[in-house]
Design a protein around this motif. Structure first.
Motif, PDB file in Angstrom:
ATOM      1  N   PHE A 143     -56.772  41.380 -37.401  1.00  0.00           N
ATOM      2  CA  PHE A 143     -57.389  40.347 -36.559  1.00  0.00           C
ATOM      3  C   PHE A 143     -56.656  39.014 -36.698  1.00  0.00           C
ATOM      4  CE2 PHE A 143     -61.094  43.214 -36.320  1.00  0.00           C
ATOM      5  CZ  PHE A 143     -61.355  43.121 -34.961  1.00  0.00           C
ATOM      6  N   LEU A 144     -56.153  38.723 -37.881  1.00  0.00           N
ATOM      7  CA  LEU A 144     -55.377  37.496 -38.045  1.00  0.00           C
ATOM      8  C   LEU A 144     -54.098  37.550 -37.219  1.00  0.00           C
ATOM      9  CD1 LEU A 144     -54.768  34.784 -39.383  1.00  0.00           C
ATOM     10  CD2 LEU A 144     -53.777  36.044 -41.314  1.00  0.00           C
ATOM     11  N   VAL A 145     -53.382  38.673 -37.276  1.00  0.00           N
ATOM     12  CA  VAL A 145     -52.158  38.827 -36.490  1.00  0.00           C
ATOM     13  C   VAL A 145     -52.468  38.730 -35.001  1.00  0.00           C
ATOM     14  CG1 VAL A 145     -50.299  40.426 -35.867  1.00  0.00           C
ATOM     15  CG2 VAL A 145     -50.983  40.181 -38.269  1.00  0.00           C
ATOM     16  N   LEU A 146     -53.542  39.392 -34.580  1.00  0.00           N
ATOM     17  CA  LEU A 146     -53.938  39.324 -33.171  1.00  0.00           C
ATOM     18  C   LEU A 146     -54.293  37.896 -32.772  1.00  0.00           C
ATOM     19  CD1 LEU A 146     -54.656  40.808 -30.528  1.00  0.00           C
ATOM     20  CD2 LEU A 146     -56.958  41.155 -31.443  1.00  0.00           C
ATOM     21  N   GLY A 147     -55.024  37.208 -33.643  1.00  0.00           N
ATOM     22  CA  GLY A 147     -55.403  35.828 -33.354  1.00  0.00           C
ATOM     23  C   GLY A 147     -54.203  34.909 -33.260  1.00  0.00           C
ATOM     24  N   VAL A 148     -53.231  35.097 -34.146  1.00  0.00           N
ATOM     25  CA  VAL A 148     -52.005  34.281 -34.104  1.00  0.00           C
ATOM     26  C   VAL A 148     -51.222  34.571 -32.827  1.00  0.00           C
ATOM     27  CG1 VAL A 148     -49.761  33.902 -35.189  1.00  0.00           C
ATOM     28  CG2 VAL A 148     -51.823  34.029 -36.600  1.00  0.00           C
ATOM     29  N   TRP A 149     -51.125  35.854 -32.459  1.00  0.00           N
ATOM     30  CA  TRP A 149     -50.381  36.226 -31.248  1.00  0.00           C
ATOM     31  C   TRP A 149     -51.013  35.601 -29.997  1.00  0.00           C
ATOM     32  CZ3 TRP A 149     -51.642  39.175 -26.866  1.00  0.00           C
ATOM     33  CH2 TRP A 149     -50.554  39.485 -26.034  1.00  0.00           C
ATOM     34  N   VAL A 150     -52.339  35.707 -29.892  1.00  0.00           N
ATOM     35  CA  VAL A 150     -53.033  35.121 -28.736  1.00  0.00           C
ATOM     36  C   VAL A 150     -52.853  33.606 -28.715  1.00  0.00           C
ATOM     37  CG1 VAL A 150     -55.291  34.717 -27.681  1.00  0.00           C
ATOM     38  CG2 VAL A 150     -54.719  36.986 -28.574  1.00  0.00           C
ATOM     39  N   MET A 151     -52.956  32.974 -29.883  1.00  0.00           N
ATOM     40  CA  MET A 151     -52.794  31.522 -29.943  1.00  0.00           C
ATOM     41  C   MET A 151     -51.379  31.111 -29.563  1.00  0.00           C
ATOM     42  SD  MET A 151     -54.489  28.772 -30.351  1.00  0.00           S
ATOM     43  CE  MET A 151     -56.004  29.450 -31.029  1.00  0.00           C
ATOM     44  N   ARG A 152     -50.392  31.896 -29.977  1.00  0.00           N
ATOM     45  CA  ARG A 152     -49.016  31.593 -29.589  1.00  0.00           C
ATOM     46  C   ARG A 152     -48.835  31.691 -28.079  1.00  0.00           C
ATOM     47  NH1 ARG A 152     -45.755  28.712 -32.332  1.00  0.00           N
ATOM     48  NH2 ARG A 152     -44.041  29.678 -31.172  1.00  0.00           N
ATOM     49  N   ARG A 153     -49.497  32.666 -27.466  1.00  0.00           N
ATOM     50  CA  ARG A 153     -49.436  32.793 -26.009  1.00  0.00           C
ATOM     51  C   ARG A 153     -50.040  31.562 -25.337  1.00  0.00           C
ATOM     52  NH1 ARG A 153     -46.241  36.465 -23.727  1.00  0.00           N
ATOM     53  NH2 ARG A 153     -47.706  36.723 -21.993  1.00  0.00           N
ATOM     54  N   ILE A 154     -51.113  31.043 -25.935  1.00  0.00           N
ATOM     55  CA  ILE A 154     -51.770  29.864 -25.360  1.00  0.00           C
ATOM     56  C   ILE A 154     -50.882  28.638 -25.496  1.00  0.00           C
ATOM     57  CG2 ILE A 154     -53.724  28.279 -25.612  1.00  0.00           C
ATOM     58  CD1 ILE A 154     -55.412  30.704 -26.468  1.00  0.00           C
ATOM     59  N   VAL A 155     -50.355  28.413 -26.707  1.00  0.00           N
ATOM     60  CA  VAL A 155     -49.605  27.179 -26.951  1.00  0.00           C
ATOM     61  C   VAL A 155     -48.200  27.213 -26.342  1.00  0.00           C
ATOM     62  CG1 VAL A 155     -50.895  26.728 -29.066  1.00  0.00           C
ATOM     63  CG2 VAL A 155     -48.718  27.951 -29.199  1.00  0.00           C
ATOM     64  N   ASP A 156     -47.740  28.381 -25.920  1.00  0.00           N
ATOM     65  CA  ASP A 156     -46.456  28.468 -25.234  1.00  0.00           C
ATOM     66  C   ASP A 156     -46.610  28.433 -23.719  1.00  0.00           C
ATOM     67  OD1 ASP A 156     -45.043  28.574 -27.592  1.00  0.00           O
ATOM     68  OD2 ASP A 156     -44.950  30.759 -27.659  1.00  0.00           O
ATOM     69  N   SER A 157     -47.823  28.216 -23.250  1.00  0.00           N
ATOM     70  CA  SER A 157     -48.100  28.218 -21.814  1.00  0.00           C
ATOM     71  C   SER A 157     -48.241  26.789 -21.292  1.00  0.00           C
ATOM     72  CB  SER A 157     -49.389  28.996 -21.525  1.00  0.00           C
ATOM     73  OG  SER A 157     -50.514  28.308 -22.048  1.00  0.00           O
ATOM     74  N   LEU A 158     -48.422  26.674 -19.989  1.00  0.00           N
ATOM     75  CA  LEU A 158     -48.630  25.366 -19.374  1.00  0.00           C
ATOM     76  C   LEU A 158     -49.928  24.734 -19.871  1.00  0.00           C
ATOM     77  CD1 LEU A 158     -47.631  23.280 -17.307  1.00  0.00           C
ATOM     78  CD2 LEU A 158     -48.877  24.546 -15.537  1.00  0.00           C
TER      79      LEU A 158
END
Length: 232
Positions: free
Chosen positions: A168-183
């Protein structure tokens, strides 16, 4: 070398280290400590979104983590709901609680917002303590079930729980990276740098602040649900 570690190689090394950690420790105590740290790291990812990227200092974040934990505990112990359904509902309930609170509090700016959320966190604590018919008061909720098996995967040992939390930590980091790399991330940072600047760029302040707030409390609620299933 440092530049290399800041990119995909650095994330890859952290992933490998996390996967190998159970084989490098001598007892389950270290797994318990690290699993707890991972759970709080998930909650911190959400706090970083609203505070670090959007610039809104939310002092009620721990209260939303408690909402997720108590939702899972109440549903599983008092109503016999399965763990994973209760886990999903914990996230939903946390967002539903955060929606009106965020809609009201985000109309304030700066330290006024922080003071308001500090009061919200205190009220949450008092509700949990005094509403004994729902939350069991100061006695707490005993016998929260451990995460139920998913197919051949069971979570009845400290090592299996560790890997579940790590997933869940890895999944949470991945999702957050998708958010912060977006517009969307650029929008949040524009708000952090100044409401007037963000408005001048055409940013809908209330909508984007509320999105950041709800994503933040979702992370907190799911981390709280994991914590409840972990400490039981």
């Amino acid at each position: 070398m440092i530049k290399l570690l800041e990119g995909k190689w650095g994330w890859g090394l952290l992933l490998v280290a996390g996967l190998l950690f159970p084989f490098m420790v001598g007892n389950d105590y270290h797994l318990t400590v690290m699993s707890t740290a991972y759970i709080f790291a998930i909650a911190t990812l959400g706090l970083n979104l609203i505070t670090g990227y959007t610039g809104q200092f939310n002092l009620a974040h721990a209260g939303f983590m408690a909402v997720g934990a108590y939702t899972l505990g109440i549903l599983t112990v008092d109503y016999g709901v399965s763990f994973w359904l209760a886990f999903v509902l914990a996230g939903v309930v946390t967002v539903l609680v955060g929606l009106p609170l965020g809609w009201v509090s985000l109309r304030l700016r700066g330290h006024y917002f922080s003071i308001f959320t500090l009061c919200v966190g205190t009220i949450m604590f008092l509700v949990i303590e005094k509403w004994e018919s729902l939350t069991h008061g100061t006695v707490g909720i005993m016998g929260i079930p451990a995460p139920t098996a998913i197919g051949p995967l069971s979570f009845d040992t400290p090592r299996s729980i560790y890997y579940l939390v790590f997933f869940f930590l890895v999944l949470g980091v991945w999702v957050m990276r998708r958010i912060v790399d977006s517009l969307m991330d650029r929008t949040f940072m524009a708000i952090r740098n100044g409401d007037e600047l963000a408005q001048a760029l055409g940013v809908n302040l209330m909508r984007n602040k509320l999105i950041a707030f709800l994503l933040s409390v979702l992370y907190a609620g799911l981390a709280g649900a994991l914590y409840a299933g972990f400490v039981r």
